[in-house]
Design an enzyme around this catalytic site. Structure first.
Site, PDB file in Angstrom:
ATOM      1  CB  THR A   1      -0.918   0.011   1.233  1.00  0.00           C
ATOM      2  OG1 THR A   1      -1.699  -1.184   1.251  1.00  0.00           O
ATOM      3  CG2 THR A   1      -1.841   1.211   1.212  1.00  0.00           C
TER       4      THR A   1
ATOM      5  CE1 TYR B   1     -16.533  -0.987  -6.376  1.00  0.00           C
ATOM      6  CE2 TYR B   1     -16.467  -2.894  -7.829  1.00  0.00           C
ATOM      7  CZ  TYR B   1     -17.060  -1.712  -7.429  1.00  0.00           C
ATOM      8  OH  TYR B   1     -18.180  -1.257  -8.073  1.00  0.00           O
TER       9      TYR B   1
ATOM     10  CE1 TYR C   1      -2.416  -4.412   5.733  1.00  0.00           C
ATOM     11  CE2 TYR C   1      -1.799  -4.080   3.437  1.00  0.00           C
ATOM     12  CZ  TYR C   1      -2.109  -3.568   4.677  1.00  0.00           C
ATOM     13  OH  TYR C   1      -2.119  -2.216   4.874  1.00  0.00           O
TER      14      TYR C   1
ATOM     15  NE  ARG D   1      -4.651   1.958   2.895  1.00  0.00           N
ATOM     16  CZ  ARG D   1      -4.407   2.983   2.081  1.00  0.00           C
ATOM     17  NH1 ARG D   1      -4.943   3.010   0.867  1.00  0.00           N
ATOM     18  NH2 ARG D   1      -3.641   3.978   2.466  1.00  0.00           N
TER      19      ARG D   1
ATOM     20  CE  LYS E   1       0.767  -3.810   7.117  1.00  0.00           C
ATOM     21  NZ  LYS E   1       1.076  -2.981   5.920  1.00  0.00           N
TER      22      LYS E   1
ATOM     23  CB  ILE F   1       4.330  -4.674   8.074  1.00  0.00           C
ATOM     24  CG1 ILE F   1       4.896  -6.108   8.099  1.00  0.00           C
ATOM     25  CG2 ILE F   1       4.456  -4.075   6.671  1.00  0.00           C
ATOM     26  CD1 ILE F   1       4.193  -7.080   7.171  1.00  0.00           C
TER      27      ILE F   1
END
Length: 296
Positions: free
Chosen positions: A48, A111, A137, A142, A165, A207
């Site tokens: 990201t 999405y 992750y 997001r 993560k 991270i």
């Protein structure tokens, strides 16, 4: 048999230096060398923070290969290979394995989201294609989808799925996950303001966006905890809280790019739909950096 973590300590979710012409590889090399010299534990490339979503397919592969070549085995290189297109993620994962990346960071599908069943099938398919460890992750703010503790438990026995993560911000969910998976999955904080809380429930590190700016200090924070200096580690978490908040005062990696540009590492250039940092938030960021002794 106990698995060896991909890394312990702090891995930088590294920005990708850019300009109007494309990726700025000269600045990228300079940044990688500085991170390693500062003692970073590992580097995440094209995640990201690396603006992977606006890299072309060719650029995405080029930055991974470039990083592997520059790092030359000195620290683990973790490749961002996740996508909401499973076949694309598989192809990118295979490529990253072939060029010598040490692990994959695979985000939940954005999405199109997916059910928990869909997540299990997708992550399994990607991990089946990987010859290197996979770190899942989870960043629902997001992507719009959360990996539930039971889903982690269902994936924990896959030989290539070795880490998490976790950036859902829900400590209770993370505790539930660790209660279910035990030592099968290595936990990494995905939120810089929760490094020490996650280490306290068995985390192996972070991270980090903060470590773009303060790599040595972020590693030190984790090491203090590992060495048993919990109070000292917590004090560092408190010390950097204001800077961490400033680094997330606009959408990541907008502030991180502004910070690294102010430090002389790159141009303050991000690709649309991101825009450069607003003057009022940037002023606060620079103030918080100066408070930590950073010369900007």
């Amino acid at each position: 048999m106990e698995r060896k973590p991909v890394f312990t300590g702090a891995a930088s979710a590294l920005i990708t230096p850019m300009n109007e012409k494309g990726v700025d590889y000269e600045s990228f090399k300079k940044l990688i060398e500085w991170q390693i010299a500062e003692g970073i534990s590992a580097l995440v490339i094209a995640g990201t923070s690396g603006e992977a979503s606006t890299l072309t397919d060719e650029e995405h592969r080029e930055v991974l290969k470039f990083a592997v070549d520059v790092v030359a085995g000195r620290v683990p290189v973790i490749a961002g290979t996740g996508s909401n297109d499973t076949d694309y993620a598989i192809d990118l994962t295979r490529y990253a394995c072939e060029i010598g990346c040490d692990a994959m960071l695979v985000v939940t599908p954005y999405y199109n989201k997916a059910t928990q069943k869909g997540l299990i099938k997708m992550f399994t398919a990607i991990a089946d294609a990987s010859t290197k460890p996979v770190i899942l992750y989870n960043v629902p703010s997001r992507t719009g989808v959360n990996i539930e503790p039971a889903t982690y438990a269902a994936l924990a026995d896959h030989p290539m799925i070795q880490g998490i993560k976790e950036a859902n911000g829900q400590i209770d969910k993370i505790v539930e996950t660790m209660a279910l998976v035990g030592d099968k999955l290595d936990l990494y904080s995905g939120n810089d303001d929760q490094i020490i809380p996650l280490l306290s429930v068995g985390g192996k590190g972070v991270i980090s966006v903060l470590s773009n700016v303060l790599p040595r200090e972020t590693v030190e924070m984790c090491q203090k905890f590992f060495d048993g200096d919990v109070k000292g580690a917590a004090e560092m978490q408190f010390k950097y809280f204001g800077l961490i908040k400033a680094l997330f005062s606009e959408v990541n990696p907008i502030p991180a790019k502004a910070a690294m540009a102010a430090m002389g590492f790159c141009e303050d250039y991000v690709r649309l739909p991101l825009t450069v940092m607003e003057d009022h938030t940037k002023a606060v960021l620079l103030e918080k950096m100066r408070e930590q002794g950073i010369n900007v």
